[in-house]
Design a protein around this motif. Structure first.
Motif, short mmCIF file in Angstrom:
data_model
loop_
_atom_site.label_atom_id
_atom_site.label_comp_id
_atom_site.label_asym_id
_atom_site.label_seq_id
_atom_site.Cartn_x
_atom_site.Cartn_y
_atom_site.Cartn_z
N ALA A 1 -2.49 -1.65 -6.82
CA ALA A 1 -3.77 -2.04 -7.44
C ALA A 1 -4.80 -2.35 -6.38
O ALA A 1 -5.99 -2.01 -6.51
N ALA A 2 -4.38 -2.99 -5.26
CA ALA A 2 -5.32 -3.34 -4.21
C ALA A 2 -5.84 -2.09 -3.51
O ALA A 2 -7.02 -2.00 -3.17
N LYS A 3 -4.97 -1.11 -3.28
CA LYS A 3 -5.39 0.10 -2.59
C LYS A 3 -6.36 0.91 -3.43
O LYS A 3 -7.17 1.67 -2.88
N SER A 4 -6.27 0.77 -4.72
CA SER A 4 -7.20 1.52 -5.57
C SER A 4 -8.60 0.92 -5.55
O SER A 4 -9.56 1.61 -5.91
N SER A 5 -8.69 -0.33 -5.14
CA SER A 5 -9.99 -1.01 -5.15
C SER A 5 -10.56 -1.23 -3.75
O SER A 5 -11.76 -1.48 -3.59
N PHE A 6 -9.73 -1.16 -2.75
CA PHE A 6 -10.19 -1.49 -1.38
C PHE A 6 -9.75 -0.39 -0.41
O PHE A 6 -8.81 0.37 -0.69
N ASP A 7 -10.45 -0.37 0.73
CA ASP A 7 -10.11 0.61 1.79
C ASP A 7 -9.08 0.05 2.78
O ASP A 7 -8.33 0.82 3.39
N LEU A 8 -9.09 -1.24 2.98
CA LEU A 8 -8.21 -1.87 3.98
C LEU A 8 -7.72 -3.20 3.44
O LEU A 8 -8.52 -4.03 3.00
N ILE A 9 -6.42 -3.38 3.43
CA ILE A 9 -5.82 -4.64 2.99
C ILE A 9 -5.19 -5.30 4.20
O ILE A 9 -4.27 -4.74 4.83
N LEU A 10 -5.70 -6.45 4.60
CA LEU A 10 -5.18 -7.24 5.71
C LEU A 10 -4.40 -8.40 5.14
O LEU A 10 -4.95 -9.25 4.41
N ILE A 11 -3.11 -8.46 5.44
CA ILE A 11 -2.22 -9.48 4.89
C ILE A 11 -1.84 -10.45 6.01
O ILE A 11 -1.32 -10.05 7.05
N ASP A 12 -2.13 -11.71 5.80
CA ASP A 12 -1.73 -12.76 6.75
C ASP A 12 -0.29 -13.14 6.44
O ASP A 12 -0.02 -13.89 5.50
N GLY A 13 0.65 -12.60 7.21
CA GLY A 13 2.08 -12.84 6.97
C GLY A 13 2.59 -14.13 7.57
O GLY A 13 3.81 -14.40 7.47
N GLY A 14 1.72 -14.93 8.22
CA GLY A 14 2.19 -16.17 8.82
C GLY A 14 3.21 -15.92 9.91
O GLY A 14 3.20 -14.89 10.61
N VAL A 15 4.12 -16.89 10.09
CA VAL A 15 5.21 -16.76 11.06
C VAL A 15 6.37 -16.12 10.32
O VAL A 15 7.00 -16.75 9.46
N LEU A 16 6.66 -14.87 10.64
CA LEU A 16 7.61 -14.10 9.85
C LEU A 16 9.00 -14.71 9.88
O LEU A 16 9.75 -14.62 8.88
N THR A 17 9.38 -15.35 10.98
CA THR A 17 10.72 -15.93 11.05
C THR A 17 10.89 -17.11 10.11
O THR A 17 12.01 -17.40 9.67
N GLY A 18 9.82 -17.81 9.79
CA GLY A 18 9.90 -18.92 8.85
C GLY A 18 9.34 -18.58 7.49
O GLY A 18 9.29 -19.46 6.61
N ASN A 19 8.90 -17.36 7.28
CA ASN A 19 8.25 -16.92 6.04
C ASN A 19 9.02 -15.74 5.46
O ASN A 19 8.45 -14.72 5.07
N LEU A 20 10.36 -15.90 5.42
CA LEU A 20 11.21 -14.78 5.03
C LEU A 20 11.08 -14.41 3.55
O LEU A 20 11.45 -13.30 3.15
N ARG A 21 10.53 -15.29 2.73
CA ARG A 21 10.42 -14.97 1.29
C ARG A 21 9.43 -13.84 1.04
O ARG A 21 9.45 -13.22 -0.02
N ILE A 22 8.55 -13.57 2.01
CA ILE A 22 7.61 -12.45 1.82
C ILE A 22 8.16 -11.18 2.45
O ILE A 22 7.42 -10.25 2.74
#
Length: 707
Positions: A635-656
């Protein structure tokens, strides 16, 4: 300007599968030359803190430590001793090395126990508490008790030993190059005491040298005196052998020579004289015989052998008569009676002369016979002496050998006796060529502590120790130091290098962000249909959170300025509630509670749309399922050209993890000197596990120059 490599091909950082990526390595503990300064800058707190601590300690010591004063005396030591007597016990020649070794040896003598003991006694250090003396206070008694010396009686030997040990710790003997001058330095808490001790050491050294020379001469004299008795006995034994041998072989000497040899020499001389007399008598006899047969008879014609007073008178009478005859013959004629009378007288004179010549001839004959007989007797005596000399020849050879032994023993004994007397006289003569050229004076300034030196030393040593601690700290917990090291660790290319986000770095940071967007656009055109949006998840270590957010914000602002539709998605589940945007967010969209349009809000600073994380309490496993995330991204790609996702600290943010796996690209933000290599490697490992390896990195260089 930011350090941006515009020649990196997009294919270098296009996502690689986990099969192609090399396995994670251990932290890279190597550092280049240029990285050393970065380490010191990053860990400057260690360097400056250590330097401040050591400087404070050094300065505090400089103000609190009791002052020490150094007094110096200079002693000139000439390797050439004074030449007072010709045959000195000690050599006076210069050593081949210029006497340096001798002077160095004398410098060690100054530090010897004998010199220091004499100096400590003369300077009164045996009772000085600073030099091991026994104090009378309670503290001194306590220290002696703890050391086990409280009950032991103090002796002079123990006091001297303590004073010498303490004095040696405060003593320094130095010699400059190419000189024979030795500096004696003593440090004490009182300037007068320091000068007194140094002067006592110098005086003790001179006395020790004088005493040593006298002792050496005395020992040499004693040894030679003990040797003289043996030499005297040896001379007596040799002389007794000679006398005994003479008595046994009848060899009598007079004036140092054998009687037989003297007789032989005298007999030979007498024979020579007798032969001369015999020849002389023979010649005289022959001359007389020749004169008697000669008709000429006159004073001038008579040979020397027959010249006597009688003959001379007769010749005179004959000459007068001849002259008178000539006168009368001229006056009276040849036949006058007076002339005959004169001629008769002349005949009488001739007859008397002949008689005298006969007598002289008989006397000469007698003398000749006597000389011949004497010569024969002396020749017979000489032959007899020769035969006796042959008999005593072998005994004489042995005698001369014994006499040589006597002469040798007597010469050695005489030399030893003279040398012993000379050395005995030298015991009272000082031949040491050493003198004090500069006596110590009480110093006016302290020698320790030197506060400026302590300050500089503490500062320099603190900086050095702090630098060492910084390097050790970096070695134990290394950080990313350079772009090349980042590429080696992540096994991916650095997409762009950003300057540190601070005032004045806006322009180079925008250039780096523009380069990042260009490369993202090139990748999107290669792997996606034209016009399809690209989703990029940005992660970092915990220490780089601020830089990660600044980078995402900058990318969004630059992309919006270029006319692209940008969506920034907050996916950091570990963010604090204060950091989350108010209202519904990503969690609510994934749960289907609100639509994307309702959750997206315009960011006033960047101009991009922004979706917050939402209510973290609702972040269940079902909400973060892969299907919900893929539906959200579609849905985001259909409305935007670039999606920037702030993934935080990946080692402590494993749920994403499903969100990371569903993203098109995974970028990691690292900062040199701040990002721990261990954290970076953990993120790389987690990305491999999630099935979305890191595609590239955004490197923040805090040392890049701002435009």
């Amino acid at each position: 300007m930011a350090q941006i490599d515009r020649h990196i091909a997009a294919a270098d950082w296009i996502g690689r599968s986990s099969i192609d990526r090399p396995p994670s390595s251990e932290p890279d503990k190597s550092a280049e030359i240029g990285d050393l300064w970065r380490i010191l800058t990053v860990r400057r707190a260690w360097v400056l803190g250590t330097a401040a601590l050591l400087t404070f300690i050094a300065v505090a010591y400089g103000f609190l430590a009791p002052p020490l004063y150094a007094a110096t005396a200079q002693i000139l030591i000439d390797p050439r001793d004074k030449q007072i007597v010709t045959n000195d016990v000690n050599p006076v020649a210069m050593a081949p090395d210029g006497g340096v070794m001798q002077v160095e040896s004398q410098a060690r003598v100054i530090e010897s126990d004998s010199v220091l003991t004499r100096a400590a006694r003369d300077a009164g250090l045996l009772d000085d508490p600073d030099f091991g003396g026994v104090g009378t206070g309670f503290l001194s008694w306590t220290l002696r008790t703890l050391q086990g010396e409280g009950a032991a009686p103090a002796t002079d030997a123990a006091a001297e030993a303590r004073a010498v040990r303490a004095l040696r710790r405060r003593l320094a003997v130095k010699r400059a190059d190419k000189v024979f001058v030795v500096d004696v330095v003593v440090t004490a808490g009182n300037p007068d005491k320091a000068a007194r001790i140094v002067n006592a050491i110098a005086a003790a050294y001179l006395k020790d040298q004088t005493s040593a020379r006298a002792d050496a001469a005395s020992r040499a004299s004693s040894e030679m005196a003990s040797r003289l008795d043996d030499l005297r006995k040896r001379v007596n034994v040799a002389e007794n052998k000679v006398e005994t041998f003479k008595a046994e072989n009848g060899l009598i000497t007079a004036s140092g020579q054998l009687i037989s040899e003297q007789q032989l020499a005298e007999s030979n001389n007498r024979i020579v004289a007798a032969r001369a007399r015999t020849a002389e008598a023979r010649t005289r006899l022959q001359q007389i015989k020749d004169a008697r047969g000669s008709t000429a008879f006159g004073p001038d014609t008579a040979p020397e052998a027959i010249q006597s007073a009688v003959i001379e008178r007769l010749r005179s009478q004959y000459a007068e008569l001849a002259s008178k005859e000539a006168d009368l013959r001229t006056q009276l004629g040849n036949r006058h009676p007076f002339i005959e009378a004169v001629r008769t007288q002349m005949q009488d004179v001739k007859r008397l002369t002949e008689t005298e010549l006969t007598r002289i001839a008989r006397s000469a004959e007698t003398d000749y016979q006597r000389a011949v007989a004497n010569e024969k007797a002396l020749t017979a005596n000489l032959d007899e002496l020769k035969r006796g000399s042959i008999v005593t020849g072998e005994a004489s050879v042995r005698l001369r050998e014994l006499e040589r032994e006597v002469d040798t023993s007597r010469a050695v004994y005489s030399n030893f006796l003279n040398r012993s007397r000379e050395i005995q006289e030298q015991t009272g003569i000082d031949t040491t060529n050493a003198r004090v050229i500069s006596w110590a004076r009480p110093p006016a300034e302290r020698s320790w502590p030197l506060r400026l030196l302590l300050f500089v030393g503490g500062l320099v040593s603190g900086l050095g120790l702090g630098a060492g601690l910084a390097f050790v700290r970096e070695y134990l917990d290394p950080t990313v130091l350079s772009r090349r090291q980042m590429e080696r660790l992540s096994h991916t290319s650095v997409v762009a290098t950003y300057p540190e986000f601070k005032a004045g770095s806006e322009r180079p940071a925008s250039v780096a962000a523009s380069l990042t967007l260009d490369r993202l656009a090139s990748v999107r055109g290669q792997i996606h249909p034209p016009g399809q949006a690209l989703s990029v998840l940005v992660t970092s270590a915990a220490s780089d959170t601020a830089d990660r957010r600044s980078t995402i914000h900058l990318l969004a602002a630059v992309a919006t300025a270029r006319g692209e539709r940008v969506l920034v998605v907050e996916a950091d589940l570990e963010a604090t509630p204060e950091e989350n945007a108010s209202g519904p967010g990503l969690i609510e969209v994934l749960r289907g509670e609100v639509g994307m349009a309702a959750a997206a809000k315009a960011d006033a600073e960047s101009g991009a749309a922004r979706i917050g994380i939402g209510d973290l309490a609702k972040a269940s496993r079902e909400a973060l399922s892969r299907a919900n995330i893929e539906q959200f991204l579609a849905a985001a790609k259909s409305s935007f050209d670039l999606i920037l996702i702030d993934g935080g600290v990946l080692t402590g943010n494993l749920r994403i993890g499903p969100l990371a796996a569903a993203s098109d690209r995974l970028l990691i933000v690292a900062k040199n000197g701040a990002t721990r290599q261990r954290d970076l490697l953990d993120i790389l490992d987690i990305s491999e596990v999630l099935g979305r390896p890191v595609s590239g990195s955004l490197f923040v260089d805090r040392y890049a120059a701002a435009a």
